[in-house]
Enzyme design. Structure first.
Site, PDB file in Angstrom:
ATOM      1  CG  LEU A   1      65.572  13.747   2.173  1.00 54.18           C
ATOM      2  CD1 LEU A   1      64.458  12.753   2.409  1.00 54.18           C
ATOM      3  CD2 LEU A   1      65.952  14.401   3.498  1.00 54.18           C
TER       4      LEU A   1
ATOM      5  CB  SER B   1      63.307  16.702  -6.116  1.00 55.43           C
ATOM      6  OG  SER B   1      62.043  16.782  -6.599  1.00 55.43           O
TER       7      SER B   1
ATOM      8  CB  SER C   1      71.478  11.586   1.207  1.00 48.83           C
ATOM      9  OG  SER C   1      70.485  11.889   0.282  1.00 48.83           O
ATOM     10  NE  ARG C   2      74.559  11.287  -4.765  1.00 48.77           N
ATOM     11  CZ  ARG C   2      74.274  11.605  -6.015  1.00 48.77           C
ATOM     12  NH1 ARG C   2      75.102  11.309  -6.960  1.00 48.77           N
ATOM     13  NH2 ARG C   2      73.162  12.237  -6.307  1.00 48.77           N
ATOM     14  CB  SER C   3      76.646  14.600   1.320  1.00 55.66           C
ATOM     15  OG  SER C   3      75.826  15.302   0.425  1.00 55.66           O
TER      16      SER C   3
ATOM     17  CB  VAL D   1      59.069   4.833  -5.892  1.00 56.74           C
ATOM     18  CG1 VAL D   1      57.740   4.284  -5.419  1.00 56.74           C
ATOM     19  CG2 VAL D   1      59.720   5.703  -4.804  1.00 56.74           C
ATOM     20  N   GLY D   2      62.426   3.775  -6.842  1.00 52.58           N
ATOM     21  CA  GLY D   2      63.627   4.301  -7.517  1.00 52.58           C
ATOM     22  C   GLY D   2      63.879   3.521  -8.797  1.00 52.58           C
ATOM     23  NE  ARG D   3      65.168   4.204 -13.552  1.00 56.35           N
ATOM     24  CZ  ARG D   3      64.217   5.134 -13.510  1.00 56.35           C
ATOM     25  NH1 ARG D   3      63.236   5.052 -12.617  1.00 56.35           N
ATOM     26  NH2 ARG D   3      64.224   6.130 -14.361  1.00 56.35           N
TER      27      ARG D   3
ATOM     28  CD  GLU E   1      60.855  -1.611 -14.390  1.00 62.24           C
ATOM     29  OE1 GLU E   1      60.669  -0.825 -15.334  1.00 62.24           O
ATOM     30  OE2 GLU E   1      61.025  -1.245 -13.229  1.00 62.24           O
TER      31      GLU E   1
ATOM     32  CG  HIS F   1      58.972   2.013 -13.925  1.00 59.97           C
ATOM     33  ND1 HIS F   1      60.276   1.721 -14.248  1.00 59.97           N
ATOM     34  CD2 HIS F   1      58.985   3.340 -13.590  1.00 59.97           C
ATOM     35  CE1 HIS F   1      61.034   2.802 -14.122  1.00 59.97           C
ATOM     36  NE2 HIS F   1      60.270   3.802 -13.724  1.00 59.97           N
TER      37      HIS F   1
ATOM     38  CB  ALA G   1      55.724   5.572  -8.847  1.00 63.01           C
TER      39      ALA G   1
HETATM   40  O1  LIG Z   1      60.754   6.451 -13.459  1.00 62.27           O
HETATM   41  C1  LIG Z   1      60.533   7.568 -13.735  1.00 62.27           C
HETATM   42  C2  LIG Z   1      61.507   8.649 -13.797  1.00 62.27           C
HETATM   43  O2  LIG Z   1      62.725   8.388 -13.809  1.00 62.27           O
HETATM   44  O3  LIG Z   1      61.087   9.820 -13.873  1.00 62.27           O
END
Ligand SMILES: O=CC(=O)O
Length: 324
Positions: free
Chosen positions: A161, A163, A183-185, A239-241, A270, A288, A290
């Site tokens: 959580l 930005s 989240s981590r914390s 949408v992370g990795r 990828e 990739h 987003a």
């Molecule tokens: O994948 C996109 C970013 O890391 O900004």
């Protein structure tokens, strides 16, 4: 008027071409003397050796691996500027050890990533992409397309959580979803329920959205156990990795109908995407992208330039990488 030769400008090393993330080269080249390694006839190590004692700043696009071997060739380097939010291609520990600062795109991409994350979530639930294929191919009589399921009221767990995650939460609230997070914390200023275990989060939600950073701790964090906890109706959006999810397990779960569906913008290797996913109507894929709109790329460009200008004027960096 004094005309500056580009040689008089501060040097900026760029190792690989920018692909879709083109930071306006005309703007960069007005302010910096660009050393574009890929345009040189020299092999990379010889090119770097030529500038080893003078290059202090490098702009690094996502496919450039900034590892200890590369950094060893650049003894004068003091700044690595990433135009993206994720810095998993940069050895930030080695940079820190060497006193090299790293900057990111800050929140330049957060809104666009959040839009796509929610778009993928809606698409999987309401079967929008599958319906599009159906209309273009098979639609013969009205009303025989299987119903999708409603987004409002769904319990959605956000993994990470920061930005981006906060922008996703804001959007989901407007859709009437019930948000919780891992989240981590725990963030004491937020009222969303916090789960310190991603497994617990999955067990208590209808959908997971992955938008945390890829680190040694998060690699394959979404594993067989977490996917089982999400359950047969559960939906996952990433949408992370790619490598945050154990992709082989995810494919197995999807192919066997052991989770409800997936919206994936990122993949482990990828541009390789497991072909088993292509035939599944409950899986929506994107390449990739987003984060990337002309608007967000422009805003990332401005941040790149602002960080470089701050560095060369000995001012504080605008968006330093924070490993919090
Ligand atoms: O994948 C996109 C970013 O890391 O900004």
């Amino acid at each position: 008027m004094v005309q500056f030769q580009s040689q008089d400008l501060p040097q900026l090393l760029i190792i690989q071409p920018p692909l879709c993330l083109a930071i306006a080269e005309s703007q960069l080249s007005q302010k910096f003397h660009l050393l574009k390694a890929w345009e040189s006839e020299l092999p990379l190590d010889q090119f770097l050796t030529t500038y080893a004692c003078s290059v202090q700043a490098m702009l690094c696009y996502p496919f450039t691996q900034v590892n200890a071997d590369l950094l060893r060739l650049l003894p004068a380097l003091k700044l690595v500027v990433s135009p993206t939010a994720g810095v998993n291609n940069i050895d930030v520990v080695e940079c820190r050890r060497r006193g090299i600062s790293v900057t990111t795109s800050g929140s330049a991409f957060s809104e666009d990533v959040a839009d796509t994350a929610v778009g993928l979530l809606i698409d999987v639930h309401r079967r929008i992409s599958a319906a599009d294929r159906y209309v273009k191919g098979l639609w013969t009589s009205k009303g025989d397309y299987p119903l999708g399921s409603k987004l409002g009221g769904k319990r959605v767990g956000i993994v990470g959580l920061g930005s981006i995650g906060s922008e996703i939460a804001k959007r989901l609230e407007a859709f009437g979803c019930i948000v919780s997070y891992n989240s981590r914390s725990k963030n004491p200023s937020l009222t969303y329920p916090f789960y310190s275990s991603v497994h617990e989060l999955a067990a208590n939600t209808d959908a997971l959205i992955i938008c945390c950073a890829l680190t040694d701790q998060t690699r394959h964090m979404i594993n067989k156990e977490v996917l089982s906890a999400l359950g047969r109706e559960g939906v996952i959006v990433n949408v992370g990795r790619g490598a945050i999810i154990d992709e082989k397990e995810l494919v197995r779960f999807l192919v066997h109908g052991e989770i409800g569906g997936a919206g994936l913008d990122v993949f482990e290797n990828e541009p390789h995407v497991p072909e088993e996913l292509f035939a599944l109507d409950n899986v929506v894929l994107s390449p990739h992208n987003a984060a990337f709109t002309p608007e967000s790329v422009e805003s990332s460009s401005q941040i790149v330039i602002a960080n470089l200008e701050a560095f060369f004027s000995n001012e504080p960096l605008v968006t330093p990488f924070m490993d919090d």
